[in-house]
Design a protein around this motif. Structure first.
Motif, PDB file in Angstrom:
ATOM      1  N   ASP A  78      27.320  11.426  18.210  1.00 13.59           N
ATOM      2  CA  ASP A  78      27.470  12.485  17.267  1.00 13.59           C
ATOM      3  C   ASP A  78      26.277  13.411  17.539  1.00 13.59           C
ATOM      4  O   ASP A  78      26.718  14.712  17.629  1.00 13.59           O
ATOM      5  CB  ASP A  78      27.389  11.953  15.954  1.00 13.59           C
ATOM      6  N   ILE A 281      35.132   9.676  10.820  1.00 19.94           N
ATOM      7  CA  ILE A 281      34.240  10.739  11.122  1.00 19.94           C
ATOM      8  C   ILE A 281      34.958  11.939  11.664  1.00 19.94           C
ATOM      9  O   ILE A 281      34.746  13.163  11.312  1.00 19.94           O
ATOM     10  CB  ILE A 281      33.593  10.307  12.411  1.00 19.94           C
ATOM     11  N   GLU A 282      36.350  11.681  12.020  1.00 18.47           N
ATOM     12  CA  GLU A 282      37.230  12.841  12.671  1.00 18.47           C
ATOM     13  C   GLU A 282      38.284  13.176  11.658  1.00 18.47           C
ATOM     14  O   GLU A 282      39.043  13.939  12.089  1.00 18.47           O
ATOM     15  CB  GLU A 282      37.641  12.379  13.974  1.00 18.47           C
ATOM     16  N   LYS A 300      27.705  12.171   9.149  1.00 13.65           N
ATOM     17  CA  LYS A 300      28.869  13.250   8.630  1.00 13.65           C
ATOM     18  C   LYS A 300      28.255  13.961   7.463  1.00 13.65           C
ATOM     19  O   LYS A 300      27.888  13.280   6.331  1.00 13.65           O
ATOM     20  CB  LYS A 300      30.171  12.297   8.215  1.00 13.65           C
ATOM     21  N   PRO A 553      34.411  15.453  16.246  1.00 19.47           N
ATOM     22  CA  PRO A 553      34.403  15.371  14.870  1.00 19.47           C
ATOM     23  C   PRO A 553      34.567  16.912  14.361  1.00 19.47           C
ATOM     24  O   PRO A 553      33.848  17.998  14.816  1.00 19.47           O
ATOM     25  CB  PRO A 553      33.221  14.768  14.147  1.00 19.47           C
TER      26      PRO A 553
END
Length: 727
Positions: A78, A281-282, A300, A553
């Protein structure tokens, strides 16, 4: 604002150019300065306080590569994706890479192309990795989740202990430890274990004012959770459960009600856990239902709520888990549901420990958590003071207590005096269960055989059941009128408890079996103020499409804060779009036209006016009268010192020339520059000075008219500022 330094200017430019931020959060500047100057540091900032930027910004500014120790592959991915999207070259070394990918990263490191290298502690401890690092130009070492180093921390990991070999392998390189939760004891242990040299200890406030804390007794638990989910329909949330069985049951129930929910616990396969986490997350999954095994790798920012269906096992765990909400600074909800049985569940789970010292420490931590749950004092105050900091506000405006959502008894002092009197009559030799039964008038044999049925306090609260009285006892413990002592949690009366018996106290006790709490006043602040909700949804859809196209994301493209700002400001030009929070030069280049066009289409279709044009030159001049430069202006100071023109500086900062002129005037005022000729041709500057001599330094328009209208306001402003600095 503090006096701008060369480092401040570099950092300000990096924040503005790469991330689109125009200010430092608390302690960020000090932490970043340590990274710039090479002073070791221990940095404790709450979740959402911007810890990552504390090492990412100086890494972007310095020569060489910063080595970042990170515990989880998902977290590394990420952060690398987010940095790459901002235009900062970063990479991660982990087990998911192919041989070709590892070779490519190695080559880029040797050629100095990478600014940040992420790796797990296990990989960094390998002899081959350490030898390789000694061959690179390492700018500094950053250790994320540093509380894992300390055995006194709440998430100790033995592999983190070995990281002091980095000091031996790279003796001239500074080391920096970052964490969200660390007591003084843990901070000192971190510094000792890493062999830090005179480290700066930077500890931010543990308060998260954007989080709204509520504590409720578990009563129709599923309905309490679904009510929270319904209030945040379409927004991301986390639900924590104590057991795997409850995780599965809750996730299944939510799916049955049409919520996109997925489970996460250690009983699932690695593949399923990874898939569910990625879906969350997405934004393919709205709610993740998890045990405490979930979370450390989550970066996130737009989690709008965190719910606990049972007690966490410590206040440290609760602070970290609830802190996963609202990392973008927007208002978010934290709901804690608990019942008396939760503490017993944890006691059974913790009893398997063979280490008596660890068990006692865990039980003490659990008792602190019980005190928090039973307290009827401000939740923000309770959390902040638990970590040893003062909380000055009388009303936080962001918890169930301060929002007056809790139902309290009518005469709490009289009720509390009855309870504390019973503790005194029992010679402070019994625990809460026994005391509550005496007050309820129980006929248990041990009470009768002890003669406690003859006490004046026996049956004093016989209209209530023992569990209700037991709750009140816990609330009095939480408020400091009683305390528990010894292995059996014997009740003792504190100094404030003695004052209570004299009538010199104001306890608060909750009504038993209270109905669903009513909200009597709104939480302070409204993150949606001025936001066009329909435009926000349109931009959120566009963001999702762009994220799917790039395989990242959604928040990597833009966070919710940026989207709300766009929907509030409705920027009609790229220059205006560049002023949106979270829009740096790379994102302006990648997404600016696409989003500006979408905003323009929306405005036309809905007969809505776009953003106001940029302020007039005169307005900007008036605004610059303040002698405290803005952070975006500070980002330009270095370029002005180096003699760059307005056009060159505008190109560096991806700003319009007119905006940079405003920055230049702040620079002229801040540095008290008296010579305008680096930016205005000498002959023209003398002509403008003559005009100022004739009409004075008041407003710009008379100067403009005296010059016949053929000299621009920008040049006039620059010369006027320099003339004003001469006194």
């Amino acid at each position: 604002m503090q006096e701008a330094t060369e480092h401040t200017e570099q950092l300000a430019e990096a924040l503005l150019s790469y991330w689109g931020y125009d200010s430092f959060r608390p302690l960020q500047r000090e932490a970043m300065e340590c990274g710039m100057t090479g002073r070791d540091s221990v940095v404790v900032l709450p979740t959402g306080g911007g810890k990552s930027l504390c090492y990412q910004a100086p890494a972007a500014c310095r020569d060489g590569v910063a080595v970042v120790v990170s515990p989880l592959i998902s977290l590394m991915k990420d952060q690398v994706d987010a940095l790459t999207a901002c235009g900062i070259p970063a990479a991660a070394l982990n087990s998911t890479l192919s041989t070709e990918e590892k070779r490519d990263i190695t080559q880029r490191l040797r050629e100095g192309e990478i600014k940040l290298l992420y790796a797990a502690p296990e990989r960094l401890l390998l002899d081959g990795t350490l030898t390789f690092l000694t061959q690179l130009n390492v700018s500094f070492v950053a250790i994320d989740e540093a509380h894992c180093i300390s055995a006194w921390g709440h998430d100790f990991r033995p592999e983190y202990r070995g990281l002091k070999v980095l000091r031996e392998a790279l003796p001239q390189v500074s080391m920096h430890a970052y964490t969200a939760t660390a007591s003084e004891k843990v901070r000192q242990d971190i510094a000792s274990q890493l062999e830090l040299r005179d480290p700066a200890m930077l500890v931010g406030s543990f308060d998260r004012p954007n989080l709204v804390y509520r504590v409720r007794r578990a009563n129709q638990k599923l309905k309490q959770i679904t009510d929270l989910v319904d209030r945040h329909r379409g927004e991301s949330g986390i639900v924590y459960c104590i057991s795997r069985k409850e995780v599965e049951r809750t996730a299944e129930a939510l799916r049955g009600l049409g919520v996109h929910a997925a489970p996460y616990h250690a009983g699932l396969s690695d593949q399923e856990r990874h898939r569910n986490q990625e879906d969350f997350i997405e934004d393919r999954v709205q709610v993740i239902v998890a045990t405490v095994a979930f979370g450390m790798g989550i970066d996130k920012p737009d989690v709008r709520f965190v719910a606990h269906t049972g007690l966490p096992k410590s206040v440290e765990h609760y602070q970290q888990e609830s802190g996963r909400a609202g990392r973008d600074g927007l208002k978010s909800d934290c709901l804690l549901l608990f019942s008396p049985g939760d503490a017993n569940t944890w006691r059974r789970m913790l009893a398997s420990s063979d280490d008596q010292q660890s068990f006692n420490s865990a039980m003490q931590a659990l008792n602190h958590m019980c005190d928090y749950a039973n307290s009827v004092t401000c939740r923000h105050k309770s959390l902040v003071e638990f970590f040893g900091q003062a909380y000055e506000k009388d009303n936080c405006g962001a918890c169930d207590v301060c929002l007056a959502e809790l139902e309290t008894v009518d005469e709490p002092l009289v009720l509390a005096q009855k309870i504390v009197s019973c503790v005194a009559r029992l010679d402070q030799r019994f625990g809460g269960d026994y005391t509550s039964k005496v007050l309820a008038g129980s006929g248990e044999a041990r009470i009768l055989s002890s003669g406690h049925d003859r006490l004046s306090t026996y049956g004093l609260l016989k209209e209530y059941k023992p569990p209700v009285i037991r709750d009140w006892i816990e609330q009095l413990v939480g408020q400091g009128y009683l305390q528990k002592e010894g292995e059996y949690d014997v009740l003792q009366i504190t100094e404030t408890g003695l004052q209570l018996l004299k009538g010199d106290a104001q306890p608060r006790l909750l009504r038993p079996s209270a109905p669903a709490a009513r909200q009597k006043k709104k939480a302070s602040g409204d993150d949606w103020e001025g936001v066009d909700r329909k435009l926000f949804e349109k931009l959120r859809t566009l963001r999702g499409e762009q994220a799917a196209e790039r395989g990242v994301p959604a928040y990597i493209v833009f966070g919710d804060t940026a989207l709300r700002d766009m929907a509030r400001l409705r920027p009609a030009t790229l220059d205006a779009f560049s002023n949106v929070k979270g829009v740096g030069a790379k994102k302006l280049e990648d997404f600016g036209k696409l989003f500006v066009d979408a905003i323009a289409d929306y405005c036309r279709a809905n007969d809505v006016a776009p953003a106001d044009p940029a302020p007039t030159v005169a307005a900007r001049y008036a605004a610059s009268e303040d002698d405290s430069p803005s952070l975006p202006a500070v980002a330009a100071f270095r370029h002005f010192r180096e003699g760059l023109s307005i056009e060159e500086t505008a190109a560096h900062l991806a700003k319009a020339n007119s905006t940079v002129v405003g920055y230049l005037n702040q620079y002229l005022q801040h540095e008290q520059i008296t010579d305008p000729t680096p930016w205005v041709e000498r002959g023209l500057a003398l002509r403008i000075e003559d005009a100022i001599e004739q009409v004075g330094l008041g407003r710009l328009k008379p100067i403009y008219e005296h010059l016949g209208g053929d000299v621009g306001y920008d040049e006039i402003r620059i010369v006027a500022s320099c003339v004003a600095n001469r006194g």
